[in-house]
Scaffold this active site. Structure first.
Site, PDB file in Angstrom:
ATOM      1  N   ASP A  63       0.805  -1.222   0.000  1.00 16.06           N
ATOM      2  CA  ASP A  63       0.000   0.000   0.000  1.00 16.06           C
ATOM      3  C   ASP A  63       0.837   1.270   0.000  1.00 16.06           C
ATOM      4  OD1 ASP A  63       0.849  -0.388   2.608  1.00 16.06           O
ATOM      5  OD2 ASP A  63      -1.161  -0.421   3.479  1.00 16.06           O
ATOM      6  N   ASP A  70       3.764   1.280  12.926  1.00 13.67           N
ATOM      7  CA  ASP A  70       3.015   0.015  12.973  1.00 13.67           C
ATOM      8  C   ASP A  70       3.660  -1.095  13.787  1.00 13.67           C
ATOM      9  OD1 ASP A  70       1.048   1.133  11.452  1.00 13.67           O
ATOM     10  OD2 ASP A  70       1.603   0.150   9.598  1.00 13.67           O
TER      11      ASP A  70
END
Length: 886
Positions: free
Chosen positions: A71, A481
């Protein structure tokens, strides 16, 4: 794992390096620094994965040709020989940083050399540029680009649906692209060179994740989400007649054309109330399978169904493996076995707890089995085994209670593909990695299929901060993340990310310059402390205590001796403490949100910056005083660092294209700053080992100098600069952090926004003793060479070479020569330097791999061209010595 990092820097236009161009004058009339270029070898500090992989695409014509899309981190091609992934979009530059987000990818089943990528990261204002379609005739080794008149959203909601880009399997000059934001369906009839909207396509989509979101992120219309051809309705060279298109519209999700796109109709009788995430056709049995969810993903989804459409009769059959009332997730991952078309698999992509689920049917969806099921709750039986020893951090250091297990089978599992040539191999993407198995058919025999990471080479972390201490681990990272890692060996995956606590994102870290065992990090966490400390160089951690009001990590600084810390967290003002943060006190004289750093010599001196103003504290962070320095960037896209070993020596980089933007230097603790002439824009600054004979540490920056955007090095305090990257190694946006290595001259660590931590080593062995090696070898023993062609296509190939020291003494440098037998030419070579004259090739070590111990090996690889035949060299010489050929 949320992948919604926003680039706060105002991004400038990049320009190409023009060799031999004369110096031009800076605005103040001073000559720009001479710009040199140098050969660097670039690699990733291995993490393996670390982000969401929403798409995996196998070529339907050629075995072992597969691609993965991410992404925010570009696209990759699978290398079967090494079981690794090769990055394909590292050439994306600063100005086009959004093109590292890949919303769709298509591999041509007529000509496997051709591959296409639809790129663009955000459809709202976060990405200022439009999307593009990239096309390659050499499997992604090089690209041509067609800009689109609208944006694409590789990191937008719904990015796991697809594929939105598709090549006609019969007439491969025809491609379709589904657009978001109400832009409709687009078609190219010249192999992706030009595109036009399909004017008569009846539905542009209407689904928005959150229509009230004023940022435009969750409120974007997710649009046209997949295109599928029925290859049985065409012949080679003529356009496929039947084409299916999925639309983000819960009432009108699937459309079909039976006349090669001339007209379109909504499929009659289709289910409503759900979004069709995937549409996969089994043309042998005449079934279109559809995976439905009530949400667009990739995080959300509360209900879902699987349906089968009979293409000949128009009959719809609900083939869901569980009752609708029993779903708490949507379906997305969907694949059929091309060797056994009645075999179909699907994923419950949004089953976060206790685990994702994978379903398998061998009778076209008539009956199903699960990857795991309960025996007696909370105990469960798995049809799989998991081995994450190659990426041990995938356990997250967790010890969950049943039915949750660690490592998990996955989450956000929207990509699922059975190898079209091998029923036993399957790959699927998660929010953190690619998993795969090579004995999938054990599932049907009642055994267990073995799952392991298949992700080496695919690096997809967003980097917020970097540190390279003078002792201990060479690299500490702060990542989005997955928190961050302590790398003791850059070539190996660390055993675990930072834990105790495990931040979802680490925003800043620092170490004590004179006591590098003392390390502090801050970050984001849904609940719990936002600061942590280590007294063993980041190997182990303990949580600190938050002051009142903290909502996020912000920035943090450690005193030079580790005796105190200054923290500028989100949610409250700047704070200071002595010891390890058990009692914080508010600093005065400095605004909330300021970036903070420490002097690297004086433990009482700290610095801050906010909105054009520099601040200094001489009492350990208790009070700050604003500097009288003027002319600094007015905004907050600024990063600065103090030089180790010299009190009050500060370098500041940052700014915006509509104001002050560049690199500044202070030698008086920020009382005054001097702007470096010729550095037009700079976004990061870092320091590394000084060059041989130099009295000042080496500077590194991500900047625009002499009209060129790149990664730069200076060994003379910024008087002259060397560009150390090249146009093939740009990695999009590199504006978060940079640091040199204090122990290895020339080594630089570069942050990327989705390609992990990239580090470079110089071929300039004269720069300092840390460069290592160099020159021609004087080996005292024998050598062996293995030459392997790892990939070959029409007119091109890729090869790996392993050179082994089979003697009894170490080499301090090496030079390997051979002659090609068939007129081959090297196009690009990595992990070494090379020259070629006619058929003769000479490859020499770079600085970091010149020393080869007895019994050890060194490896390099290259791509090349060939005509006629691509025979392997039969003889290799190391200096004046012949090598054994394996």
């Amino acid at each position: 794992m949320r992948r919604t990092r926003i680039l706060t820097a105002v991004l400038a236009l990049a320009a190409g390096l023009i060799a031999g161009s004369p110096p031009v004058l800076a605005a103040d009339g001073a000559p720009r620094p001479t710009l040199a270029a140098e050969s660097y070898t670039w690699k990733n500090a291995r993490i393996d994965g670390g982000g969401f992989v929403p798409g995996i695409v196998f070529n339907r014509k050629e075995k072992n040709l597969a691609y993965a899309r991410t992404d925010i981190g570009g696209a990759y091609r699978w290398q079967q020989a090494s079981r690794t992934w090769t990055p394909l979009l590292d050439s994306v530059g600063w100005a086009d940083w959004g093109h590292t987000g890949v919303v769709s990818l298509a591999s041509d089943s007529v000509d496997p050399n051709k591959v296409y990528a639809a790129v663009g990261t955000y459809t709202n204002s976060w990405d200022p540029g439009n999307g593009a379609v990239l096309r390659s005739a050499d499997r992604g080794a090089s690209w041509q680009k067609t800009d689109l008149p609208f944006k694409l959203g590789g990191n937008m909601p719904g990015r796991g649906m697809g594929e939105r880009l598709a090549v006609d399997p019969n007439r491969n000059s025809v491609l379709y692209l589904g657009a978001p934001s109400g832009k409709g369906l687009w078609r190219s009839t010249d192999s992706g060179v030009t595109w036009s909207q399909v004017a008569n396509f009846p539905n542009v989509g209407n689904y928005q994740q959150d229509p009230t979101d004023t940022s435009g992120y969750a409120s974007d219309n997710q649009g046209i989400v997949w295109v599928t051809f029925d290859e049985s309705t065409g012949t080679s060279g003529t356009a496929t007649k039947t084409v299916y298109v999925g639309v983000a519209d819960k009432d009108n999700a699937v459309y079909r054309s039976t006349d090669a796109g001339a007209t379109w109709t909504r499929l009659a009788g289709q289910p409503t109330g759900y979004l069709a995430h995937k549409g996969v056709l089994d043309s042998v049995n005449g079934y279109l399978y559809l995976a439905y969810s009530d949400k667009g993903g990739p995080y959300d989804g509360g209900k879902g169904r699987l349906w089968r459409y009979a293409t000949a009769t128009g009959a719809w059959t609900d083939i869901s493996p569980v009752a609708e009332a029993d779903t708490y997730y949507g379906f997305s991952g969907l694949t059929v076995d091309r060797q056994k078309p009645g075999t179909v698999m699907a994923t419950a992509y949004s089953s976060w707890w206790p685990d994702t689920q994978i379903f398998r049917s061998t009778d076209s969806g008539g009956t199903w089995t699960k990857a795991w099921d309960y025996t007696s709750y909370p105990n469960r039986a798995n049809r799989f085994t998991m081995d994450v020893s190659s990426s041990p951090w995938l356990t997250w250091g967790a010890n969950p209670s049943p039915p949750e297990q660690t490592p998990k089978l996955g989450w956000m599992t929207e990509a699922l593909e059975i190898d079209p040539f091998d029923s036993a191999r399957m790959m699927y993407g998660t929010g953190a990695t690619i998993y795969g198995t090579e004995n999938l058919t054990a599932w049907d025999a009642g055994g267990q299929f073995a799952v392991r990471p298949m992700v080496q080479g695919l690096e997809e972390t967003a980097v917020n901060d970097l540190a390279s201490p003078p002792t201990g681990a060479p690299l500490l990272s702060a990542l989005g993340d997955i928190g961050g890692f302590r790398h003791t060996d850059l070539t190996k995956v660390p055993s675990m990310m930072y834990t105790s606590p495990n931040f979802t994102t680490t925003t800043s870290l620092d170490y004590a310059e004179s006591d590098p065992n003392t390390v502090v990090r801050v970050g984001d966490l849904d609940s719990g402390p936002h600061v942590a400390f280590s007294t063993d160089n980041g190997a182990n951690w303990f949580a600190g205590t938050d002051p009142s009001g903290v909502s996020g990590g912000g920035t943090v600084a450690a005193a030079a001796d580790g005796s105190r810390f200054v923290w500028s967290p989100a949610g409250t003002g700047v704070q200071y403490t002595t010891g390890f943060g058990s009692a914080w006190q508010a600093s005065s004289g400095i605004p909330s949100g300021a970036v903070v750093e420490s002097d690297r010599v004086d433990p009482k001196t700290f610095y801050g910056f906010k909105s054009g103003k520099f601040y200094v504290s001489s009492d350990g962070g208790a009070t700050f005083t604003g500097s009288a320095a003027t002319g600094l960037p007015a905004g907050d896209s600024v990063r600065f660092k103090a030089l180790p070993g010299t009190k009050g020596d500060v370098w500041l980089a940052g700014g915006a294209s509509d104001g002050a933007y560049g690199l500044w230097h202070s030698t008086d603790s920020g009382a005054t700053f001097t702007r470096l002439a010729g550095v037009e824009q700079a976004d990061t600054i870092g320091f590394g080992k000084a060059a041989t004979g130099a009295s000042y540490q080496t500077l590194y920056t991500s900047a625009k100098i002499a009209g060129v955007r790149g990664i730069f090095r200076s060994t003379d305090k910024g008087v002259s600069w060397t560009r150390v990257n090249d146009d093939a190694h740009q990695w999009g946006w590199t504006g978060a952090a940079i640091t040199g290595d204090p122990r290895v001259y020339g080594r630089v660590y570069v942050s990327t926004n989705g390609r992990g931590v990239v580090y470079g080593d110089t071929s300039d062995t004269g720069g300092g003793s840390g460069g290592g090696g160099g020159g021609d070898p004087t080996p005292s023993g024998a050598c062996a060479v293995t030459y392997t062609i790892t990939n070959q296509w029409s007119g091109g190939f890729q090869a790996d070479v392993k050179l082994t020291n089979t003697g009894t003494s170490a080499w301090s440098g090496w030079s390997l020569g051979w002659s090609f037998p068939g007129g081959q030419t090297v196009s690009q070579l990595w992990n070494a330097d090379y020259t070629q004259s006619g058929a003769a090739v000479t490859v020499k070590n770079v600085g970091w791999n010149g020393n080869v111990a007895a019994g050890s090996s060194v490896a390099f690889g290259f791509t090349g061209t060939w005509t006629g035949t691509n025979g392997k060299p039969t003889a290799f010489r190391l200096g004046d010595r012949s090598c054994t050929v394996g």
